[in-house]
Design a protein around this motif. Structure first.
Motif, PDB file in Angstrom:
ATOM      1  N   CYS A 186       0.819  -1.216   0.000  1.00 38.22           N
ATOM      2  CA  CYS A 186       0.000   0.000   0.000  1.00 38.22           C
ATOM      3  C   CYS A 186       0.854   1.269   0.000  1.00 38.22           C
ATOM      4  O   CYS A 186       0.313   2.370   0.136  1.00 38.22           O
ATOM      5  CB  CYS A 186      -0.983  -0.001   1.164  1.00 38.22           C
ATOM      6  N   GLY A 187       2.177   1.130  -0.138  1.00 36.82           N
ATOM      7  CA  GLY A 187       3.023   2.301  -0.303  1.00 36.82           C
ATOM      8  C   GLY A 187       3.570   2.892   0.976  1.00 36.82           C
ATOM      9  O   GLY A 187       4.130   3.994   0.957  1.00 36.82           O
ATOM     10  N   ALA A 188       3.461   2.182   2.092  1.00 38.59           N
ATOM     11  CA  ALA A 188       3.994   2.688   3.357  1.00 38.59           C
ATOM     12  C   ALA A 188       5.448   2.321   3.562  1.00 38.59           C
ATOM     13  O   ALA A 188       6.125   2.912   4.408  1.00 38.59           O
ATOM     14  CB  ALA A 188       3.160   2.151   4.525  1.00 38.59           C
ATOM     15  N   LEU A 189       5.948   1.355   2.804  1.00 40.77           N
ATOM     16  CA  LEU A 189       7.281   0.793   3.058  1.00 40.77           C
ATOM     17  C   LEU A 189       7.931   0.365   1.754  1.00 40.77           C
ATOM     18  O   LEU A 189       7.261  -0.132   0.847  1.00 40.77           O
ATOM     19  CB  LEU A 189       7.137  -0.402   4.006  1.00 40.77           C
ATOM     20  N   SER A 190       9.226   0.567   1.677  1.00 44.59           N
ATOM     21  CA  SER A 190      10.044  -0.027   0.616  1.00 44.59           C
ATOM     22  C   SER A 190      11.409  -0.339   1.212  1.00 44.59           C
ATOM     23  O   SER A 190      11.692   0.014   2.359  1.00 44.59           O
ATOM     24  CB  SER A 190      10.171   0.915  -0.590  1.00 44.59           C
ATOM     25  N   PHE A 191      12.250  -1.000   0.441  1.00 44.66           N
ATOM     26  CA  PHE A 191      13.572  -1.386   0.923  1.00 44.66           C
ATOM     27  C   PHE A 191      14.578  -0.274   0.635  1.00 44.66           C
ATOM     28  O   PHE A 191      14.591   0.302  -0.454  1.00 44.66           O
ATOM     29  CB  PHE A 191      14.041  -2.674   0.247  1.00 44.66           C
ATOM     30  N   GLY A 192      15.431  -0.017   1.606  1.00 41.93           N
ATOM     31  CA  GLY A 192      16.558   0.881   1.394  1.00 41.93           C
ATOM     32  C   GLY A 192      17.811   0.078   1.133  1.00 41.93           C
ATOM     33  O   GLY A 192      17.793  -1.156   1.114  1.00 41.93           O
ATOM     34  N   PRO A 193      18.951   0.755   0.933  1.00 49.20           N
ATOM     35  CA  PRO A 193      20.218   0.034   0.755  1.00 49.20           C
ATOM     36  C   PRO A 193      20.618  -0.663   2.051  1.00 49.20           C
ATOM     37  O   PRO A 193      20.295  -0.193   3.147  1.00 49.20           O
ATOM     38  CB  PRO A 193      21.205   1.144   0.391  1.00 49.20           C
ATOM     39  N   ASN A 194      21.287  -1.792   1.921  1.00 51.42           N
ATOM     40  CA  ASN A 194      21.740  -2.518   3.110  1.00 51.42           C
ATOM     41  C   ASN A 194      22.689  -1.659   3.943  1.00 51.42           C
ATOM     42  O   ASN A 194      23.482  -0.883   3.411  1.00 51.42           O
ATOM     43  CB  ASN A 194      22.435  -3.823   2.721  1.00 51.42           C
TER      44      ASN A 194
END
Length: 396
Positions: A186-194
């Motif tokens: 739903c667009g609240a979260l995505s992955f960032g760089p490790n």
């Protein structure tokens, strides 16, 4: 009465390969996000597989281009063109940022199966929404590990969110983590760089999701453009959705004149209304001809149906794990699966072992060598080809 268009596996495969940048790679300089959009996302549970899915479709692209699209290193706050998040089937995908309004309008509207968790473990709807809102707030402008995110969620909701109630990998996870994929969808979260060896999460660029009905209609049309002709059963399988729900969705689109029926290998299937031209003759053969390597869970092998035609004969037994596509990287020869492969990285060298299921011609062997070299270029390594048995199991 308009005559129903009839088409064949060869013509359909040629059109799909062309639209997937597999018959002819995207030109040098084509943004990898554009390639991901044509595929309807690149499966990225293993990031190197997604990097190969995109890089093998775009001339000159490497894993560095994919990572730069995900996490721009230029001006502070530069928006990404690709987002790593939970996509179709709840699995991790690389999706174009410009498509998030569609995905995050459509995916939450897809009915889920029966809940498997014990009622004492599950979050009710009100608390699930509370957790998703807390995740979005905590990640806005931040990059947090899962433990850091958990602390923020508990602080914003209550101790109940942190209860260790979910059995996972010989340990227990806190209650809030059962909606992690929902937050992504739903667009609240995505992955960032490790951060070292630790995964981080962030919030994707702000956007307004499309209304669910509009988003679903657009998603069906995009799916049929890329992978049609296809039935409601094919769409349901690709999306891990109930077949009856998919059938009703198709019925509504057909009644509205947005999709139309064709005959595909003698059986009814659907395409976007008016999209009924398929290559034939020499043009079809040129698009089909060639040797291609596709990595784990490549979008083409997951979505292209009927699966028994894509995996003919021995390929169905060798390259599918219990009927599930994607668990083996595959060798395509003239548009069908004709072998499996595996790559093993040691420093700057990656050894690519290819197991053909039949004899390759001299021309096909030369093409295979070139394809293996391209695998190395995408992964920024030197590649060597070994033709022989792939000794590792599915999803190794």
């Amino acid at each position: 009465m308009t005559k129903t268009v009839a088409t064949t596996w060869g013509a359909v495969s040629a059109r799909r390969l062309e639209r997937q940048f597999l018959a002819k790679s995207a030109r040098t300089g084509t943004p990898v996000a554009e390639v991901a959009g044509a595929m309807l996302g690149a499966h990225a549970q293993v990031l190197s597989a997604a990097e190969l899915s995109l890089g093998l479709r775009a001339d000159g692209a490497t894993r560095a281009d994919v990572r730069a699209a995900l996490w721009p290193a230029g001006a502070p706050g530069a928006p990404p063109s690709l987002v790593k998040t939970h996509g179709p089937r709840g699995t991790v995908h690389l999706l174009p940022a410009r498509d998030l309004a569609m995905w995050c309008g459509a995916l939450p509207a897809v009915p889920s199966g029966a809940a498997s968790a014990d009622p004492g473990v599950r979050l009710d709807e009100a608390r699930a929404e509370q957790v998703v809102a807390a995740i979005a707030e905590a990640l806005d402008g931040a990059f947090l590990t899962v433990d850091e995110l958990g602390e923020e969620v508990v602080a914003r909701t209550g101790p109940w969110a942190g209860d260790l109630v979910m059995p996972a990998f010989q340990t227990m996870w806190p209650r809030w983590r059962q909606v992690l994929h929902r937050a992504g969808q739903c667009g609240a979260l995505s992955f960032g760089p490790n951060r070292g060896r630790k995964v981080t999460y962030t919030r994707p660029p702000h956007f307004t999701p499309l209304p669910p009905e509009e988003a679903l209609r657009l998603l069906v049309r995009r799916y049929l453009h890329a992978y049609g002709p296809a039935t409601p059963q094919h769409f349901a399988r690709w999306l891990a959705a109930p077949t009856g729900w998919a059938r009703a969705l198709y019925d509504g689109l057909a009644a509205a004149g947005e999709i139309e029926e064709v005959r595909f290998e003698g059986a009814p299937a659907w395409v976007v209304a008016g999209d009924t031209v398929f290559p034939d003759g020499a043009g079809r053969d040129d698009l089909l001809r060639g040797v291609r390597l596709l990595p784990y869970f490549d979008a083409y092998v997951i979505a292209a149906q009927p699966r028994e035609l894509l995996f003919p004969g021995a390929a169905y037994r060798r390259a599918l794990a219990g009927g599930q596509a994607g668990n083996f990287p595959v060798l395509l020869v003239d548009g069908v699966v004709a072998g499996v492969w595996h790559q093993r990285r040691r420093g700057r060298l990656t050894t690519v072992t290819v197991e053909p299921l039949g004899r390759l011609t001299a021309r096909q062997e030369r093409e295979l060598s070139a394809r293996v070299e391209r695998v190395g270029e995408v992964l920024e390594a030197r590649a060597e080809l070994v033709v022989g048995e792939v000794g590792v199991g599915a999803h190794a």
